[in-house]
Scaffold this active site. Structure first.
Site, PDB file in Angstrom:
ATOM      1  N   CYS A   4      11.619  -9.366  19.437  1.00 46.14           N
ATOM      2  CA  CYS A   4      10.821  -9.101  20.456  1.00 46.14           C
ATOM      3  C   CYS A   4      10.769  -7.477  20.788  1.00 46.14           C
ATOM      4  CB  CYS A   4      11.824 -10.329  21.799  1.00 46.14           C
ATOM      5  SG  CYS A   4      11.925 -11.936  21.519  1.00 46.14           S
ATOM      6  N   GLU A  50       6.566 -11.483  16.135  1.00 42.10           N
ATOM      7  CA  GLU A  50       7.595 -12.261  15.155  1.00 42.10           C
ATOM      8  C   GLU A  50       7.026 -13.461  14.612  1.00 42.10           C
ATOM      9  OE1 GLU A  50      11.077 -12.450  17.244  1.00 42.10           O
ATOM     10  OE2 GLU A  50      11.265 -14.415  16.983  1.00 42.10           O
ATOM     11  N   HIS A  89      13.566  -7.263  28.922  1.00 44.52           N
ATOM     12  CA  HIS A  89      12.969  -7.608  28.135  1.00 44.52           C
ATOM     13  C   HIS A  89      13.628  -9.620  28.491  1.00 44.52           C
ATOM     14  CE1 HIS A  89      11.871 -10.427  24.697  1.00 44.52           C
ATOM     15  NE2 HIS A  89      13.376 -10.914  24.573  1.00 44.52           N
TER      16      HIS A  89
END
Lengths: 356, 370
Positions: free
Chosen positions: A122, A90, A244
């Protein structure tokens, strides 16, 4: 989806910047009690990119290590056989102009290349891994290179500043001489606007607590449960789990909720030492586990991307991993050990140079 | 005075990500009509409470929003008085009933606060302070000034403030609608992150979504709780013009009115839902309502005198602290909770106390079992 044909990871590499800042430095500048945010987020320090580092340089560095390891493992491997490249980030250096072409040129890949930059917060890196696996499965590529890398942006003083970090990892997918077989993968996506950055804006915005339950937790849980249901596995039949890591708190909470133990999770928690590397986060966490895992270990991976979606994977390590790893240098733990701390002033100067 | 609580309903309070402001109003209105076992056309007028739907949700004209839920579109008005919006809507409804214009009315309050981030929410909430004299202040900051004064004058301690949060979180465990079902000990509250010294994170009520509604009627109904007293008083909008910073004069005056109307003394009341937007606010409240003498509220709380089984049970629901504080709904949800306890025969008299701003508006209600 259960994958019956042979596909998986042939090699991987990582990269972290040299600098890191302790969260205590940021807490002090923002007038917080020292240790309060760090304790809550379960992050001790975060990496800081140097002035000449961006997603492209991180991707090149991580991919170079992956290429070196692949060449070392098999003389039949050649980087010219990589015919697909997907880079998830990103913080692509250009809004229009691919990162991937710069990376491919720097690595000396073939011009016969299917390539695109990916953007899904992400999880763009893991989506690239899934695409590369698909290209190999379909026969479209002999080898595919997927990279997740970021130099994450955060406005000074914003909650994101405590964790936004830099780093990345690269994975070469193929069908032979695998170090980890891909057994299954599944993705989910819904329109859940928890985090965004509009064109022209320097820093992303976020929905505060909305980024938690309806965003991260909902999607990570849904993708993981789908994967477990499709593979008919229980959490106790998995050796390692990776979720994550926007911080150290969320993956711990979701692991517990899904029935995994801290022992299954702990090897992946490099976030404590490097912060949130966004699209680089799960690829780096997976590298941390692969750096340690023995043969025949099942690794469940779930990446999360704001906006929102999640990718789940089930890998199983092979004897090749342990065999090849003996010759490897610069494991992720070595990179963590060589991080050098800087002050808030030095960090602030580096960040200012980045955006102005 | 014949004002009966014919129906009552509270939504779950919390971060209700899947519900909009309108969804909250719909749930509360349907819920209260079903609970009251009334037909919708019997609602003659609607009083709608909300503090800041314009800023939180870009929606004003809430009276029309709610009235259109009914086929007969009863007359409706929206009432705003900061965090006392709910209490004021009740007062407006009661005045309308006492005037004889209506016999049965609906009072509904809602706030949908989580559509904006915490910084914006803090900014919106601060609009209830004086924009001339207190610009840039936040409510934790203003209540911190009150806390400092109380601590300096009466020796109120950090531990006593924490005791309010510990009690209210514990009591919320028995309230299925509460935002939090999590116990804390004194040390956890006292060591939670600093917000505005001396107030820490666990001294503060949360940002909440929720709605509550009651149907009030002047028609006598058997076995329904009755409103036997209410009071409403004001003080200066800003702290600078207050006569004192160790009591909320508006609360005292509203309480005097309500007690006189009910012909009761504070000692006859055994259940009170008070406005604990911050832990210090509950200590102020239990003193200004007359349950404890000035300066003794902290000690009494730490000694357990306001917990279940104590002299007066304060915030058995969990209060704003743990039940939650969906602002426009708060004053109404307090009444819903007390009416519920009365109808279940848990006590004879109950009191609700709703404050706007840092004490500029106060509304007190007293209910009896019948």
């Amino acid at each position: 989806m259960i994958i019956k044909k042979s596909v998986g990871i042939v090699s991987y590499g990582t990269y972290l910047p040299h600098w890191a800042i302790a969260l205590g430095e940021i807490e002090q500048v923002n007038g917080k009690e020292i240790g309060a945010v760090s304790k809550s987020l379960r992050v001790e320090q975060k990496t800081v990119p140097a002035a000449d580092e961006d997603t492209a340089t991180i991707a090149v560095a991580a991919a170079q290590q992956a290429l070196e390891r692949a060449q070392q493992a098999s003389q039949r491997f050649s980087k010219s056989k990589i015919s697909s490249l997907f880079i998830g980030s990103e913080s692509h250096p250009y809004a229009v102009k691919p990162t991937g072409t710069m990376v491919a040129q720097a690595l000396g890949l073939s011009e016969e290349l299917a390539m695109a930059d990916l953007q899904f917060a992400c999880k763009a890196g893991t989506q690239g891994m899934q695409i590369c696996a698909s290209y190999v499965l379909s026969g479209f590529s002999e080898y595919g290179l997927a990279v997740g890398a970021d130099t994450a942006q955060a406005e000074p003083g914003d909650a994101l500043e405590y964790s936004a970090a830099a780093g990345g990892a690269a994975y070469i997918f193929g069908k032979n001489k695998l170090i980890a077989k891909l057994l299954a993968t599944v993705s989910v996506a819904t329109d859940t606007p928890d985090f965004w950055r509009r064109p022209g804006e320097v820093y992303p915005q976020h929905g505060g607590r909305f980024t938690g339950e309806p965003a991260y937790f909902y999607h990570v849980e849904q993708a993981t449960r789908l994967l477990l249901a499709q593979t008919k596995l229980r959490p106790d039949q998995i050796d390692y789990c990776i979720f994550h890591t926007p911080n150290g708190k969320f993956p711990r909470r979701v692991a517990k909720k899904l029935g995994f133990t801290q022992k299954q999770l702990s090897s992946s928690l490099v976030v404590e030492k490097i912060g949130n590397t966004y699209a680089g986060a799960v690829p780096l966490a997976l590298a941390s586990v692969l750096d340690q895992a023995s043969t025949g270990k099942k690794i469940l991976v779930t990446a999360y991307g704001s906006g929102a979606g999640a990718d789940s994977f089930l890998f199983e390590t092979t004897p090749n991993l342990v065999q090849q790893r003996k010759k490897w240098k610069n494991l992720l733990a070595d990179r963590l050990n060589s991080l050098e701390s800087i002050s808030y002033q030095e960090y602030s100067n580096l960040m200012k140079g980045r955006y102005h | 005075m014949n004002i009966f609580v014919a129906g009552r309903y509270s939504t779950k309070v919390g971060e209700l990500w899947d519900l909009s402001l309108a969804d909250l109003f719909v749930e509360a209105v349907n819920g209260v009509i079903n609970q009251a076992e009334l037909e919708p056309p019997q609602i003659e007028a609607v009083f709608v409470a909300s503090k800041a739907a314009g800023e939180f949700n870009h929606q004003l004209h809430l009276n029309a929003l709610v009235s259109q839920f009914f086929k007969h579109q009863p007359p409706a008005m929206r009432i705003e008085g900061a965090c006392a919006s709910g209490g004021l809507a009740l007062i407006a409804a009661e005045q309308a009933l006492l005037s004889g214009q209506y016999k049965t009315v609906l009072v509904v309050g809602a706030e949908k606060m989580t559509d904006v981030g915490a910084n914006r929410a803090t900014e919106i909430l601060s609009m209830a302070a004086s924009d001339d004299l207190e610009r840039g202040s936040t409510f934790p900051g203003l209540y911190a000034l009150l806390a400092e004064r109380h601590m300096a004058e009466f020796g109120t301690t950090r531990e006593q403030l924490s005791a309010v949060a510990v009690k209210n979180h514990r009591q919320a465990l028995n309230n299925p609608l509460a935002q939090f079902h999590q116990e804390f000990n004194l040390e956890q509250v006292s060591c939670s992150p600093m917000i505005a010294s001396p107030l820490r994170l666990l001294d503060c009520s949360p940002i909440s979504d929720g709605a509550a509604a009651v149907i009030l009627t002047s028609k006598k109904i058997k076995n329904k709780p009755r409103i036997i007293g209410f009071g409403h008083a004001q003080d200066s909008l800003d702290l600078a013009h207050r006569r004192t910073l160790t009591e909320l004069v508006a609360t005292k005056r509203a309480t005097e009115q309500a007690l006189a109307m009910a012909k009761l003394t504070p000692q006859e009341i055994s259940l009170a839902e008070v406005h604990d937007c911050f832990t210090i606010a509950e200590i102020f409240a239990i003193e200004d309502l007359g349950f404890f003498k000035k300066g003794d509220g902290g000690r009494a709380t730490l000694a357990g005198e306001t917990a279940v089984g104590g002299k007066v049970v304060v915030n058995q629901s969990g209060g704003l602290k743990a039940f939650g504080h969906p602002i426009g709904a708060t004053g109404i949800k307090q009444l819903v909770y007390v009416a519920d306890q009365l109808e279940q025969d848990r006590c004879q008299y109950g009191l609700t106390h709703n404050v706007g701003g840092s004490g500029a508006t106060a509304v007190v209600h007293i209910l009896s079992k019948q």
